[in-house]
Design a protein around this motif. Structure first.
Motif, PDB file in Angstrom:
ATOM      1  N   LYS A  96      13.928  64.624  43.823  1.00 59.64           N
ATOM      2  CA  LYS A  96      13.938  65.220  44.934  1.00 59.64           C
ATOM      3  C   LYS A  96      12.918  64.340  45.796  1.00 59.64           C
ATOM      4  O   LYS A  96      13.361  64.958  47.314  1.00 59.64           O
ATOM      5  N   PHE A  97      12.720  63.246  45.267  1.00 57.38           N
ATOM      6  CA  PHE A  97      12.041  62.298  46.676  1.00 57.38           C
ATOM      7  C   PHE A  97      12.620  61.571  47.084  1.00 57.38           C
ATOM      8  O   PHE A  97      12.747  60.701  48.424  1.00 57.38           O
ATOM      9  N   ARG A  98      14.662  61.245  46.392  1.00 57.01           N
ATOM     10  CA  ARG A  98      15.587  60.799  47.207  1.00 57.01           C
ATOM     11  C   ARG A  98      16.502  62.082  47.633  1.00 57.01           C
ATOM     12  O   ARG A  98      18.219  61.145  47.951  1.00 57.01           O
ATOM     13  N   ALA A  99      16.509  63.649  47.556  1.00 55.69           N
ATOM     14  CA  ALA A  99      17.521  64.002  48.289  1.00 55.69           C
ATOM     15  C   ALA A  99      17.688  64.158  49.339  1.00 55.69           C
ATOM     16  O   ALA A  99      16.584  63.945  50.030  1.00 55.69           O
ATOM     17  N   GLY A 100      19.015  64.038  49.710  1.00 59.04           N
ATOM     18  CA  GLY A 100      19.538  63.738  50.917  1.00 59.04           C
ATOM     19  C   GLY A 100      19.656  62.761  51.769  1.00 59.04           C
ATOM     20  O   GLY A 100      19.739  62.788  53.087  1.00 59.04           O
TER      21      GLY A 100
END
Length: 565
Positions: A235-239
């Motif tokens: 999640k902390f690297r999503a996108g």
């Protein structure tokens, strides 16, 4: 006229010799263009590859149809085939030899199918292949040898699949990439190769480190159709784009605890915390050994790129929750665990000397719960903290919830369980446990409701169940007491009579009016004289009796501790 007849007979003979060169597949159309002769089957009802495809076909388009698989030798009779388009079908399986004898094949398009894997060794039969289109499928794995058998491939489209993690060795083993590296060193010029890898759910953790480095270093003659590949997780690297992330090497989990020893008061919530550092993200869980089953909540959250916090939340801590709790974390490299010791303290201590004592009116904390429940009844279990547990007496207050007066059952020292059977269906009950003869207080009672009436079959099962309980309780009675039933099994009776023989001399006969024939508490004497010694033969026998109806006796509101056995 002779030349005309000769031409007619020549064409007729040619057709008879090889009709496949001039016919077409039913439901499809054949045409001739710059690529040669083509077979076109659009939105047809084909469910399998036709077996009568003309041999002179060089281009096949079977699209928007109902093909589900490519069996072995699907197009082996069309050796001149150069272009094969099978877009937007329902193909899920490709046989390992589905492309055999297609040495001239240059272009294969399988867009919009349902392939979750491809037998990459099948391309050993298509060494001339230059274009491979696999976009909009369900591919989730790309093995390291995938491109090894495609030496002339210049266009590969793997976009819009389910690829999450792949190795950079997939492309290092690609002959075209190797040629490009050699040409760069020799300053030679070769044709470009196009890669399409976008719109896949890439997991940007340590496993993708090599591939991300490959994407960052890629350049002509290898060209990305879309160079902005994007992370989907964690999640902390999503996108984030590949160009914006820095990935570290993988490592096995390392677990630690914020507090190795935790103390909590009874009735309060407590949270046990475990920190795990690992790459890639591990799976964490808690294990604990308790005498009872309770539902604990577990939450996991990231507190850093490589660190997670796992919390075990214990609501309203009880005395039986005390013990060791283990936090375990694992990823594909290894595992690690750490233990946390939990101690539960009672709010206060009270002392009691005996049941008859009239001590202070302090009310101890008593933890009451239903340890077991069946369609026949419940087993109650309680825990209390006192100065002298071996001398502490308890009182059970049991009855219907709306009854103002409850039945009182006195429990002797050293006992902390009690079973209640023969409950009425669809009835609300209340059961309280107090110290000595105190009145019930908040937290010392439980309320439960029984279900609907049970069937005749369950009634028969109930009888068997009760017999087993009676037999078990016979073996547990103290010295000088025994009990047997006519329905007991042979082993049960044998043990019963053994107790009878050993303790007959020390037995005291109880009065007839104080006998209770219930399965909650066994009587100290047998009203029917079930234990009998034959003086002439020295063997134990049962007296046969006639079943008689006796008037019901008024049940006392108080039972002494002997009734518990």
């Amino acid at each position: 006229m002779d030349p005309i007849y000769h031409t007619f007979f020549f064409l007729l003979g040619f057709y008879k010799i090889d009709p496949a060169l001039s016919t077409c597949v039913t439901g499809c159309s054949c045409s001739t263009d710059n690529f040669g002769r083509s077979l076109l089957c659009i939105s047809s009802f084909l469910r399998k590859v036709p077996g009568n495809i003309p041999q002179d076909i060089r281009k096949i388009r079977i699209e928007n149809s109902h093909l589900t698989e490519l069996p072995r030798g699907s197009f082996s009779n069309v050796s001149a085939l150069e272009y094969l388009w099978l877009n937007f079908n329902n193909i899920t399986v490709m046989h390992l030899k589905s492309l055999e004898r297609l040495k001239n094949l240059k272009e294969l398009r399988l867009q919009g199918n349902k392939l979750s894997s491809v037998p990459w060794t099948a391309f050993q039969d298509t060494t001339a292949l230059k274009i491979l289109d696999l976009k909009h499928n369900r591919l989730d794995v790309l093995p390291e040898h995938a491109l090894r058998y495609l030496p002339n491939l210049t266009y590969l489209d793997l976009s819009s699949n389910q690829l999450t993690v792949i190795s950079r060795d997939v492309f290092f083993n690609w002959p075209m990439y190797q040629k490009a590296q050699q040409a760069e060193r020799r300053m030679d010029t070769i044709s470009n190769a196009v890669l399409a890898l976008h719109d896949n759910p890439w997991i940007c953790d340590c496993r993708l480190k090599g591939f991300v480095q490959f994407i960052k270093s890629i350049g002509p003659p290898v060209i990305l159709m879309n160079s902005y590949l994007t992370c989907s997780s964690p999640k902390f690297r999503a996108g984030k784009f590949f160009y914006d992330v820095e990935l570290n090497s993988c490592m096995k989990p390392l677990t630690s605890s914020v507090e190795a020893n935790v103390t909590v008061q009874v009735g309060l919530n407590v949270t046990l915390t475990c920190l795990v550092q690992a790459r890639p993200s591990p799976v964490a869980w808690w294990t604990y050994t308790l005498k009872h089953l309770r539902g604990f909540n577990v939450s996991t959250a990231y507190i850093g790129e490589d660190t997670i916090k796992s919390e075990l939340i214990i609501p309203s801590a009880r005395l039986m929750d005390e013990g060791n709790y283990t936090c375990t974390a694992v990823n594909f490299i290894g595992n690690s665990s750490t233990k946390i010791s939990l101690k539960v303290q009672a709010p206060r201590m009270v002392s009691s000397s005996s049941f008859s004592s009239s001590g202070s009116e302090e009310y101890p904390y008593i933890d009451v719960r239903i340890a077991k429940q069946t369609v026949y009844g419940i087993t109650l279990e309680w825990y209390a903290v006192t100065d002298n547990p071996s001398e502490t007496w308890y009182t059970l207050h049991f009855g219907r919830y709306d009854d103002s007066t409850k039945e009182m059952i006195y429990i002797g020292p050293g006992v902390n369980t009690y079973s209640v059977n023969d409950l009425l269906p669809a009835t609300k009950y209340e059961l309280c446990v107090t110290l000595r003869n105190q009145s019930p207080q908040n937290g010392q009672c439980i309320v439960f409701v029984t279900g609907r009436d049970i069937s005749d079959l369950e009634q028969r099962e109930k009888l068997i169940h009760i017999i087993i309980i009676v037999c078990a309780m016979v073996l547990a009675v103290p010295a000088g007491m025994y009990a047997c039933t006519m329905e007991s099994s042979f082993n049960c009776l044998e043990k019963c009579f053994e107790l009878c023989r050993k303790n007959r001399k020390g037995q005291k006969n109880l009065r007839e009016g104080k006998k209770e024939n219930t399965f909650d508490s066994l009587p100290s004497g047998s009203e029917e004289g079930l234990c009998h010694q034959n003086s002439s033969e020295g063997k134990k026998k049962l007296k046969t009796q006639e079943a008689v109806h006796k008037p019901n006796k008024q049940k006392s509101d108080h039972r002494n501790s002997a009734d518990l056995y």
